[in-house]
Write a protein that holds these residues in place. Structure first.
Motif, PDB file in Angstrom:
ATOM      1  N   LEU A  16      -7.465  -0.479   2.563  1.00 39.17           N
ATOM      2  CA  LEU A  16      -6.253  -0.808   1.820  1.00 39.17           C
ATOM      3  C   LEU A  16      -5.304  -1.655   2.654  1.00 39.17           C
ATOM      4  O   LEU A  16      -4.607  -2.527   2.133  1.00 39.17           O
ATOM      5  CB  LEU A  16      -5.539   0.474   1.374  1.00 39.17           C
ATOM      6  CG  LEU A  16      -6.017   1.111   0.067  1.00 39.17           C
ATOM      7  CD1 LEU A  16      -5.290   2.422  -0.182  1.00 39.17           C
ATOM      8  CD2 LEU A  16      -5.799   0.161  -1.105  1.00 39.17           C
ATOM      9  N   SER A  25     -10.487   3.491  -4.151  1.00 37.87           N
ATOM     10  CA  SER A  25      -9.211   3.017  -4.693  1.00 37.87           C
ATOM     11  C   SER A  25      -9.331   1.535  -5.024  1.00 37.87           C
ATOM     12  O   SER A  25     -10.160   0.819  -4.450  1.00 37.87           O
ATOM     13  CB  SER A  25      -8.078   3.227  -3.691  1.00 37.87           C
ATOM     14  OG  SER A  25      -7.921   4.593  -3.364  1.00 37.87           O
ATOM     15  N   THR A  67       1.150   8.112   0.671  1.00 39.39           N
ATOM     16  CA  THR A  67       0.044   9.007   1.014  1.00 39.39           C
ATOM     17  C   THR A  67      -1.039   8.288   1.794  1.00 39.39           C
ATOM     18  O   THR A  67      -1.802   8.910   2.519  1.00 39.39           O
ATOM     19  CB  THR A  67      -0.571   9.613  -0.259  1.00 39.39           C
ATOM     20  OG1 THR A  67      -1.030   8.539  -1.108  1.00 39.39           O
ATOM     21  CG2 THR A  67       0.458  10.440  -1.007  1.00 39.39           C
ATOM     22  N   ALA A  68      -1.120   6.957   1.636  1.00 44.51           N
ATOM     23  CA  ALA A  68      -2.057   6.166   2.425  1.00 44.51           C
ATOM     24  C   ALA A  68      -1.303   5.491   3.556  1.00 44.51           C
ATOM     25  O   ALA A  68      -0.077   5.459   3.581  1.00 44.51           O
ATOM     26  CB  ALA A  68      -2.746   5.118   1.547  1.00 44.51           C
ATOM     27  N   TYR A 106      -2.265   0.119  -9.287  1.00 43.40           N
ATOM     28  CA  TYR A 106      -3.032   0.839  -8.259  1.00 43.40           C
ATOM     29  C   TYR A 106      -3.813   1.962  -8.927  1.00 43.40           C
ATOM     30  O   TYR A 106      -3.241   2.804  -9.626  1.00 43.40           O
ATOM     31  CB  TYR A 106      -2.091   1.397  -7.189  1.00 43.40           C
ATOM     32  CG  TYR A 106      -2.783   2.281  -6.174  1.00 43.40           C
ATOM     33  CD1 TYR A 106      -3.747   1.759  -5.321  1.00 43.40           C
ATOM     34  CD2 TYR A 106      -2.453   3.639  -6.067  1.00 43.40           C
ATOM     35  CE1 TYR A 106      -4.381   2.563  -4.388  1.00 43.40           C
ATOM     36  CE2 TYR A 106      -3.072   4.441  -5.122  1.00 43.40           C
ATOM     37  CZ  TYR A 106      -4.044   3.905  -4.287  1.00 43.40           C
ATOM     38  OH  TYR A 106      -4.662   4.703  -3.371  1.00 43.40           O
ATOM     39  N   THR A 150       0.921   3.830  -3.129  1.00 42.24           N
ATOM     40  CA  THR A 150       0.368   5.169  -2.952  1.00 42.24           C
ATOM     41  C   THR A 150       1.439   6.230  -2.754  1.00 42.24           C
ATOM     42  O   THR A 150       1.114   7.399  -2.570  1.00 42.24           O
ATOM     43  CB  THR A 150      -0.580   5.195  -1.735  1.00 42.24           C
ATOM     44  OG1 THR A 150       0.178   4.922  -0.540  1.00 42.24           O
ATOM     45  CG2 THR A 150      -1.684   4.164  -1.876  1.00 42.24           C
ATOM     46  N   VAL A 193       0.833  -1.205   0.000  1.00 42.36           N
ATOM     47  CA  VAL A 193       0.000   0.000   0.000  1.00 42.36           C
ATOM     48  C   VAL A 193       0.862   1.247   0.000  1.00 42.36           C
ATOM     49  O   VAL A 193       0.657   2.181  -0.788  1.00 42.36           O
ATOM     50  CB  VAL A 193      -0.945   0.001   1.216  1.00 42.36           C
ATOM     51  CG1 VAL A 193      -1.664   1.336   1.331  1.00 42.36           C
ATOM     52  CG2 VAL A 193      -1.942  -1.133   1.107  1.00 42.36           C
ATOM     53  N   ASP A 222      -8.084   4.068   4.275  1.00 39.84           N
ATOM     54  CA  ASP A 222      -6.746   3.491   4.435  1.00 39.84           C
ATOM     55  C   ASP A 222      -6.823   2.123   5.105  1.00 39.84           C
ATOM     56  O   ASP A 222      -6.048   1.213   4.789  1.00 39.84           O
ATOM     57  CB  ASP A 222      -5.865   4.415   5.279  1.00 39.84           C
ATOM     58  CG  ASP A 222      -5.405   5.638   4.508  1.00 39.84           C
ATOM     59  OD1 ASP A 222      -5.712   5.724   3.301  1.00 39.84           O
ATOM     60  OD2 ASP A 222      -4.749   6.512   5.115  1.00 39.84           O
ATOM     61  N   ALA A 274      -2.715   5.119 -11.016  1.00 43.25           N
ATOM     62  CA  ALA A 274      -1.811   6.004 -10.288  1.00 43.25           C
ATOM     63  C   ALA A 274      -0.397   5.453 -10.224  1.00 43.25           C
ATOM     64  O   ALA A 274       0.570   6.221 -10.187  1.00 43.25           O
ATOM     65  CB  ALA A 274      -2.338   6.241  -8.873  1.00 43.25           C
ATOM     66  N   SER A 275      -0.266   4.150 -10.182  1.00 34.48           N
ATOM     67  CA  SER A 275       1.068   3.547 -10.142  1.00 34.48           C
ATOM     68  C   SER A 275       0.991   2.099 -10.561  1.00 34.48           C
ATOM     69  O   SER A 275      -0.051   1.443 -10.451  1.00 34.48           O
ATOM     70  CB  SER A 275       1.681   3.652  -8.735  1.00 34.48           C
ATOM     71  OG  SER A 275       0.921   2.926  -7.791  1.00 34.48           O
ATOM     72  N   THR A 293      -6.935   5.074  -8.590  1.00 35.05           N
ATOM     73  CA  THR A 293      -7.623   5.999  -7.682  1.00 35.05           C
ATOM     74  C   THR A 293      -8.826   6.614  -8.388  1.00 35.05           C
ATOM     75  O   THR A 293      -9.025   6.443  -9.595  1.00 35.05           O
ATOM     76  CB  THR A 293      -6.672   7.117  -7.225  1.00 35.05           C
ATOM     77  OG1 THR A 293      -6.186   7.832  -8.384  1.00 35.05           O
ATOM     78  CG2 THR A 293      -5.491   6.554  -6.447  1.00 35.05           C
TER      79      THR A 293
END
Length: 516
Positions: A502, A475, A348-349, A465, A345, A341, A499, A449-450, A467
Motif C-alpha cells: 500500500l 486490499s 490501521t495500515a 478503498y 485505512t 493510505v 502495508d 471500506a472508505s 478490503t
C-alpha cells in the motif's frame, strides 16, 4: 505542460534549473561608527578581508547529497573578531575555516552568531584576538561613485580587488536566495567566492556586502550598508532576523515555473530543524502561500515579515528522497508525511512514510514518454504499452507487479496500474472509472471500506478503498482524478497484500508525472 507544480526525483530527469541561472550566488560547490580607531584604510583592505570555507553535507537539486567544502568571503567589523558574510556562505555548515588576508598558513576557527536567509546576511565570531577591521562609509552612497569589490573569487586563496562604479545607489531586489529592500548595483566584477566580501569606497570604507553577480549583463549586487547596519547588532547578539534556519534557493522547472524553495542545508537547532525539515526538501507553501512561485524568495520572506519568524507557521513540503508530501508547522507540530493510505485505512495500515522511504524504487516511463511513476524495484514485471479502454479510448499506461499474470488474474500478487490521457480525448470520466472498477472488484468479494475526495494542489478527484478482496485479505485502492489545470485525467490503482504494498501508492502519487 507538466502536470504538477512540484518536481519528483529532482535532478534525475533533468527537470529543474535554478531560477535566474545567470545570477550567481557568489559562493563556490551601529556596529562601528565611521572614523573608529584601528580601522583599515584603502591600502590595507586585504588585512581585514576573509576567506571562509564551509564544510558539511549539502543537497543539490541536480547532484543530490554530497559532503563538500564551499568557499566564500567575509570581512571584519571589530577588533575582537566579529565579521560579516552571507547567510548562504555559512548556514548549515558543520565546520567553518577562516583565513585572513590570504594567509593560508594561519587557519582560524569561527562560529555563526546570527543569520538571516531573507537578507542573506550572517555575523560570525573569530577566535578572540586583536584584528584589523573595516569602518562603514558615513557619507551618502550615490550613483557613479568609485567602488571596489574585495574578496577571494573562485575559491582562490589569492586576494583580489576589482574596480567599478555604482550604477544604482539603492534599489529593491528579489533573487532566488534573498529578498532585499536596499541593494546597490555596481560593475566591480565579482565571481563565485566573492559572496560575503566587502564593497568599499576609495577610502576603504564599506558601502555594501557583495552577494550576487550577473556575468551576462556585467552586473554585480551588494547588500546596501543601511540594510546591513539595521540588523548586524542583532545578529551579533545571537538573534536571527527573518530566518527559519534554511539555506535555501527558489527553484524553477525548465519552463520557468516556480516550484518552491529548495533546502540546500538546515541550521542545527533552528525552527526548520525542529520542524523536521531536511536538506533536499522542497518547501512549497508557508502559511498557505505558495513560495518561490516567481523564482525568488519574495513570498517566503513576505510571510516572515507579516507573521514574524517565531510565529507558528503552517508548511507544506515535498521530499524527493522518499517521494512523499509532508505538512506541519514551523514553531508548532513537526511535519509528517501526508498519506492517502493512512487516510483511507483510518490509520490501521502503515502511513507509508517509513515503508516508502526504506524500500528501493525505480522510475518507469510509458512507451509514449508521457507518464512517469516510481514503483518498488522488485515489481520488475512491467508493461508500458498504451491501454485501450472499453470505449476505444487510448490511454498512456504503466502496469507493474512482481508477477503481472497473477496480478491480472487474481488477488495473490501486488501490483500497480497507472493510466493518463488528455481530457479532450478521455472517453471515461473519473466517476465512471470508479463505478466501473468498483463494480468489478466487488464481484470478487471486495468490501468498500472508505471513499473520500482527493486533492493535492495538482489533482482533484476521489479515491475508493476496498478490503477483503478475493478471500485472501487483499486490499485495493483506486484513485480517479483530473488535473487542476484541466488538461488531463488519471486513473491509478494499487492491489496490495501488505502495508508495504500500500505504501507504494503514496510513493506513486508523489512521483507521478504526466505531460501532454
Amino acid at each position: 505542460m507538466t502536470s504538477r507544480h512540484m518536481p519528483r526525483r529532482l535532478g534525475a530527469a533533468g527537470l529543474t534549473t535554478i531560477a535566474a541561472a545567470t545570477l550567481l550566488s557568489g559562493c563556490v560547490p551601529s556596529f562601528l561608527p565611521g572614523g573608529s580607531s584601528g580601522a583599515v584604510g584603502f591600502d590595507d583592505v586585504q588585512q581585514a578581508t576573509l576567506q571562509i570555507e564551509s564544510v558539511g553535507t549539502f543537497v543539490s537539486p541536480e547532484e543530490g547529497g554530497y559532503e563538500a567544502a564551499g568557499r566564500g568571503s567575509g570581512f571584519l567589523i571589530s577588533e575582537n573578531g566579529l565579521a560579516v558574510t552571507n547567510n548562504h556562505v555559512v548556514v548549515g555548515a558543520g565546520t567553518l575555516k577562516v583565513w585572513r588576508a590570504g594567509d593560508t598558513g594561519t587557519e582560524l576557527n569561527a562560529k555563526v552568531l546570527g543569520s538571516s536567509e531573507c537578507l542573506d546576511l550572517a555575523v560570525i565570531q573569530l577566535e578572540k584576538d586583536s584584528y584589523p577591521h573595516f569602518d562603514w562609509r558615513s557619507d551618502d552612497i550615490t550613483t557613479a561613485i568609485d567602488v571596489y569589490a574585495a574578496g577571494f573569487p573562485l575559491g582562490d586563496p589569492t586576494f583580489t580587488m576589482t574596480r567599478g562604479i555604482v550604477s544604482k545607489a539603492d534599489t529593491p531586489m528579489d533573487t532566488p536566495w534573498a529578498s532585499l529592500d536596499d541593494v546597490i548595483e555596481h560593475d566591480a566584477r565579482i565571481r563565485g567566492g566573492n559572496s560575503g566580501g566587502p564593497l568599499v569606497d576609495a577610502q576603504g570604507r564599506v558601502v555594501g556586502v557583495n552577494y550576487a553577480g550577473n556575468d551576462q549583463y556585467d552586473q554585480s549586487l551588494a547588500i546596501h550598508r543601511d540594510q546591513a547596519q539595521e540588523v548586524i547588532a542583532q545578529l551579533a547578539k545571537g538573534e536571527n532576523v527573518l530566518s527559519l534556519g534554511i539555506n535555501g534557493t527558489a527553484l524553477t522547472d525548465e519552463e520557468g515555473t516556480g516550484l518552491g524553495v529548495w533546502v540546500n542545508s538546515v541550521a542545527s537547532g533552528s525552527s526548520a530543524d525542529k520542524a523536521g525539515v531536511k536538506p533536499g526538501d522542497l518547501l512549497t507553501k508557508l502559511e498557505g502561500v505558495s513560495v518561490g512561485a516567481d523564482g525568488t524568495m519574495s513570498d517566503y520572506c513576505n510571510v516572515l515579515r507579516t507573521h514574524g519568524q517565531d510565529a507558528t507557521l503552517s508548511a507544506e513540503v515535498f521530499r524527493p528522497a522518499d517521494g512523499l508530501y509532508y505538512s506541519g508547522q514551523f514553531n508548532g507540530d513537526p511535519i509528517e508525511a501526508d498519506s492517502v493510505v493512512a487516510a483511507a485505512t483510518g490509520g490501521t495500515a502503515s502511513s507509508g512514510g517509513s515503508a516508502a522511504a526504506s524500500a528501493d524504487f525505480v522510475s518507469i516511463v510509458d512507451d509514449s514518454g508521457s507518464v512517469t511513476v516510481d514503483v518498488p524495484v522488485d515489481w520488475s514485471d512491467v508493461d508500458t504499452a498504451a491501454f485501450t479502454d472499453p470505449r476505444g479510448g487510448t490511454w498512456a499506461s504503466i502496469e507493474a507487479s512482481p508477477d503481472r499474470a497473477t496480478y491480472g488474474s487474481g488477488w495473490s500478487a501486488p501490483g500497480i496500474s497507472v493510466l493518463a490521457a488528455p481530457t479532450a480525448t478521455a472517453t471515461i470520466s473519473s466517476e465512471e472509472w470508479l463505478q466501473m472498477v468498483g463494480s468489478y472488484v466487488q464481484q470478487d468479494g471486495c468490501v468498500l471500506a472508505s471513499s473520500d475526495a482527493y486533492s493535492d494542489g495538482a489533482y482533484e478527484g476521489t479515491y475508493d478503498y476496498y478490503t477483503d478482496c478475493g478471500g485472501v485479505g487483499a486490499s485495493f485502492l483506486m484513485l480517479a482524478a483530473t488535473s487542476v489545470d484541466g488538461t488531463h485525467s488519471v486513473a491509478l490503482s494499487v492491489q496490495a497484500l501488505t502495508d508495504a504494498d500500500l505504501a507504494a501508492l503514496d510513493r506513486a502519487l508523489g512521483s507521478f508525472i504526466a505531460a501532454f
